[in-house]
Design an enzyme around this catalytic site. Structure first.
Site, PDB file in Angstrom:
ATOM      1  N   LYS A  41      58.208  22.160 -12.638  1.00  0.00           N
ATOM      2  CA  LYS A  41      58.049  20.822 -12.057  1.00  0.00           C
ATOM      3  C   LYS A  41      57.573  19.863 -13.147  1.00  0.00           C
ATOM      4  O   LYS A  41      56.705  20.206 -13.948  1.00  0.00           O
ATOM      5  CB  LYS A  41      57.042  20.882 -10.912  1.00  0.00           C
ATOM      6  N   SER A 113      56.303  17.309  -2.555  1.00  0.00           N
ATOM      7  CA  SER A 113      56.837  16.654  -3.745  1.00  0.00           C
ATOM      8  C   SER A 113      57.626  17.574  -4.669  1.00  0.00           C
ATOM      9  O   SER A 113      58.335  17.102  -5.568  1.00  0.00           O
ATOM     10  CB  SER A 113      55.702  16.011  -4.533  1.00  0.00           C
ATOM     11  N   SER A 137      53.053  20.109  -0.890  1.00  0.00           N
ATOM     12  CA  SER A 137      54.162  19.837  -1.805  1.00  0.00           C
ATOM     13  C   SER A 137      54.938  21.056  -2.266  1.00  0.00           C
ATOM     14  O   SER A 137      56.030  20.918  -2.807  1.00  0.00           O
ATOM     15  CB  SER A 137      53.651  19.065  -3.025  1.00  0.00           C
TER      16      SER A 137
END
Length: 407
Positions: A41, A113, A137
């Site tokens: 990420k 997210s 997330s």
């Protein structure tokens, strides 16, 4: 060493990838994770790779990620960086680079997210993905993309947050997503250096948190299907209550996020999307007394969760309130009426990141009443990550054995 971004040369219709080098960062040969690939990420610092946090605004440099370095040393190879909901402040996958789409339903959001992380796993592009979880997330995109996710106990020594651009130091966690829990357990075992012993559900006490009106009927049925499977495996399942915690979660996260991004907020044109900018300015406007009151509410909620986990071995809850919403959708229709999407999602997931309890997210499709692209959460006691993972694996690999009795 100069790293060439090969992202533009590789098809990526979902816009999951923020950066793909010409060749992966190779893991150390012969390690316990040799042969596995992972995505990162774009909040984790990787030397030679850009870090943009999927925003057009400038962001601080967190330094090198301790966790990425450890995974490389254990033999896994990093293939690139994935997009996220801008600066991790959201649950749909919207960002300054067009946003990420669902892996198989292009009209829908993948969740966030850690949106690109979930998509990279769902499409089989990597064996596992590194994500972060501040309010859901990891778990939300895992549910909406049909994969597995794990949020460790807050502060777990082997899931380091060092070298990760923060959103909220109080609520941030790092963790993995994968197509199966066996891969997640393999990564966890390599990081800890300890095996995860198998567990079974016989005699386990499960608290079922399924608040009235908070989920659609199909999600309600899916979670009851999981409860029925657990009963078939020998657990006892008892309904429990727990409050919405957003009155503590939101002030803490927004105030801490505003502090992280203070320099950008001081620019005439910060570069954030309008929603992100408004949320950060809301956080910056909070008074010290308002934030202190939120922390006091958090302490009370922690006492309540601890009391539940003294009574029950595990909590079972829905991960998301609905199947994946459409891109641009900002509210969902629930039995009690329309609810803003952010609130509908976060009130299910935020308690366990606000309060730091280890949580595994599993799809529900193979249980009675199961639906694709929704999911269930299993919440364990603080520090009992290994037990939680083993129980989650036992559930995830069990055949459905009975019709649920709870209504």
């Amino acid at each position: 060493m100069r790293v060439t971004d090969a992202s533009s040369a590789v098809p990526d219709p979902q816009r999951a990838w923020a950066f793909r080098p010409a060749s992966p960062l190779p893991g150390v040969p012969g390690g316990p994770l040799s042969g596995l690939t992972f995505s990162v990420k774009d909040l984790f610092g990787v030397p030679g790779w850009p870090l943009r946090a999927s925003t057009r605004a400038p962001v601080p440099d967190p330094g090198e990620s301790v966790l990425v370095r450890r995974l490389l040393d254990l033999g896994a190879s990093a293939t690139g960086k994935t997009h996220l909901h801008e600066i991790a402040l959201g649950i749909t996958g919207a960002n300054g680079f067009g946003g990420t789409a669902h892996p198989t339903r292009p009209e829908c959001v993948p969740g966030g997210s850690s949106s690109g992380a979930a998509v990279s796993v769902a499409l089989g592009q990597v064996d596992f993905a590194l994500g972060t979880d501040t309010g859901g997330s990891i778990r939300v995109p895992a549910a909406w993309c049909g994969v597995r996710g794990f949020k460790p106990t807050k502060g777990h020594a082997d899931w380091s947050e060092a070298g990760v651009l923060p959103l909220s130091g109080t609520c941030d966690h790092t963790g993995p997503l994968a197509a199966d829990l066996r891969t997640i357990i393999r990564v966890h075992e390599a990081l800890t250096g300890q095996p995860v012993p198998p567990q079974d559900w016989t005699g386990r006490r499960v608290g079922l948190w399924l608040p009235d009106g908070w989920v659609t009927p199909d999600v309600h049925a899916a979670v009851l299907g999981v409860a029925g499977t657990l009963e078939g495996l020998g657990a006892t399942v008892t309904p429990v209550d727990f409050p919405e915690v957003l009155d503590a979660y939101s002030p803490i996260v927004l105030s801490e996020a505003a502090a992280v991004h203070r320099d950008a907020l001081n620019l005439p044109e910060p570069g954030f999307l309008p929603f992100t900018l408004a949320a950060l300015r809301q956080g910056a406007a909070l008074s010290a007394d308002e934030v202190q009151a939120a922390f006091a509410r958090r302490a009370a909620y922690r006492e309540g969760l601890d009391a539940l986990l003294d009574t029950f071995d595990v909590l079972l809850a829905p991960t998301v309130p609905t199947p994946p919403p459409h891109t641009g959708q900002d509210e969902v229709d629930l039995p009690g009426g329309p609810v803003p999407l952010r609130r509908a999602v976060l009130r299910l997931t935020a308690p366990f990141s606000l309060l730091g309890a280890p949580t595994a997210a599993l799809p529900t499709a193979h249980h009675a009443g199961g639906q694709p692209f929704v999911g269930a959460q299993l919440v364990g006691r603080h520090g009992q990550d290994d037990t939680l993972l083993a129980l989650a694996h036992a559930l995830d690999t069990a055949p459905h054995t009975r019709t649920p009795e709870h209504t």
